[in-house]
Design a protein around this motif. Structure first.
Motif, PDB file in Angstrom:
ATOM      1  N   ARG A  81      -6.249 -14.360  97.377  1.00 43.41           N
ATOM      2  CA  ARG A  81      -6.688 -14.200  95.996  1.00 43.41           C
ATOM      3  C   ARG A  81      -7.240 -12.785  95.815  1.00 43.41           C
ATOM      4  N   GLU A  86      -9.356 -17.047  89.911  1.00 46.26           N
ATOM      5  CA  GLU A  86      -9.899 -18.392  90.064  1.00 46.26           C
ATOM      6  C   GLU A  86      -9.596 -18.886  91.478  1.00 46.26           C
ATOM      7  N   GLY A  87     -10.580 -19.475  92.107  1.00 44.60           N
ATOM      8  CA  GLY A  87     -10.402 -19.991  93.463  1.00 44.60           C
ATOM      9  C   GLY A  87     -10.711 -18.989  94.555  1.00 44.60           C
ATOM     10  N   TYR A  89     -12.912 -16.948  97.117  1.00 41.48           N
ATOM     11  CA  TYR A  89     -14.202 -17.260  97.746  1.00 41.48           C
ATOM     12  C   TYR A  89     -14.471 -16.296  98.891  1.00 41.48           C
ATOM     13  N   MET A 343      -3.069 -24.753 101.628  1.00 41.31           N
ATOM     14  CA  MET A 343      -2.885 -24.165 100.307  1.00 41.31           C
ATOM     15  C   MET A 343      -1.434 -23.789 100.051  1.00 41.31           C
TER      16      MET A 343
END
Length: 393
Positions: A81, A86-87, A89, A343
């Motif tokens: 990401r 979004e998502g 971390y 994922m």
């Protein structure tokens, strides 16, 4: 003894311990008749028994993927990401310590730790101090844990940011408590494939260079292959050839560390970017193709890299258990949590209990044994036992 059938001759020579040539490996990979494939399986299983024995091993470990923020854009990756996505971390020190402490409570002997290439993971504008703190956070609290962490790609990332050598990076991490390195980010060691699959990643020569440096410095590594996407049989075999030559170099030069295992990682494309998913044409691995490559990897690498492991995350536990009859002698780790393959759409799950691994092994009427990261004995179990019997006080 000379045999009329060239495939039979290749397998006969392999059973006698003769190294396959790349051309012979390619010939085996291109077989599609059921009776010939069964001969390949039987040869791989025989070599597994000779080189690693009948006992199937596993390790109690925890996976910590400390961040999915990454500055690279590999075409197969559904894990990465950008910071603002979004998502996204990034675990803090307390969260990492909490996961490691929980792993110890659950019997883990190993933490396997890798993450995205996060350009903000710095201390005083340098990358190495951040990675050293990752190691020290875990090792200071639980010095008994073996830390298996940081792929060659991460080593290159640190070295490039800080303007230092690979030797300096690995030496510092080892001194801080790093026990071994995962041989991930290898994908396929062919730069034509890498230009499509992972154009921003290190090239094949650099991956091999970093692993050899690790061996020279006394840091063991694993080895992997990401298979079943756009690569050809020829490229698969040349990947195995490069791994074999790497290990032979370590043996010849008597390096203090070597490759401890080979892990086949079948491509999972369910959540991969659309362009690659469409090109590959399927979402999940083809079990039979994975099993054939598993067997040929045992035949090609066996006596140099005697420990072979399937991926229950990617194949599912049933598929991985089947691979134990195709040349594998290890069923991997409990992981406790796994994000990268999951994922991507892998169906095997994120955690495996010890009892599940033991029951799977016992279903083949094979003994099982807990191991440590470097394949030392941690305990033994007889077929059908529910608990591990301690070997040493």
């Amino acid at each position: 003894m000379l045999l009329a059938n060239p495939i039979d001759q290749i397998l006969e020579n392999a059973a006698l311990g003769v190294d396959l040539s790349p051309a012979e490996g390619i010939a085996l990979l291109k077989q599609n008749e059921a009776d010939v494939i069964e001969k390949i399986r039987l040869t791989a299983d025989k070599l597994r028994q000779q080189q690693a024995g009948d006992t199937v091993t596993y390790v109690i470990n925890r996976n910590i993927n400390f961040t999915n923020i990454c500055n690279q854009h590999c075409s197969f990756c559904a894990f990465r990401r950008d910071r603002t996505d979004e998502g996204a971390y990034w675990l803090d020190w307390h969260q990492i310590l909490e996961k490691a402490t929980d792993a110890v409570k659950r019997g883990a002997t190993e933490i396997c730790m890798q993450g995205g290439l996060n350009p903000e993971a710095l201390i005083d504008n340098q990358a190495l101090p951040y990675y050293l703190k990752l190691v020290e956070t875990i090792k200071q609290a639980s010095p008994q844990l073996h830390l298996h962490a940081f792929s060659p790609q991460e080593i290159q990332f640190i070295a490039k940011i800080d303007g230092i050598s690979y030797t300096e990076v690995i030496t510092a991490l080892k001194d801080a408590g790093l026990g071994s390195m995962p041989g991930t980010a290898a994908e396929i060691l062919d730069d034509q494939v890498r230009k499509i699959l992972c154009p921003e990643k290190t090239n094949s020569a650099t991956w091999l260079e970093i692993v050899e440096i690790a061996h020279k410095l006394g840091v063991p590594t694993t080895s992997t292959m990401l298979s079943g996407h756009i690569e050809t049989p020829e490229q698969q075999i040349m990947h195995l050839e490069k791994l074999r030559q790497l290990q032979k170099t370590a043996i010849k030069n008597n390096y203090p560390a070597r490759i401890t295992e080979f892990i086949l990682l079948p491509f999972v494309g369910q959540e991969a970017p659309k362009v690659l998913r469409n090109r590959v044409g399927r979402d999940q691995p083809l079990l039979q193709s994975s099993l054939l490559l598993t067997a040929i990897a045992r035949i090609y690498l066996g006596k140099y890299i005697p420990n072979h492991q399937p991926s229950w995350v990617k194949l599912g536990l049933e598929g991985a258990t089947t691979a134990l009859n195709w040349g594998c002698n290890d069923l991997g780790g409990t992981l406790m949590e796994e994000h990268i393959s999951t994922m991507a759409g892998a169906v095997g799950g994120t955690c495996m209990e010890v009892e599940e691994l033991e029951n799977a092994i016992a279903s083949l009427n094979r003994p099982y044994q807990q191991r440590d990261t470097l394949y030392g004995e941690k305990g033994a179990g007889e077929v059908g036992e529910k608990r591990i019997r301690t070997l040493k006080p």
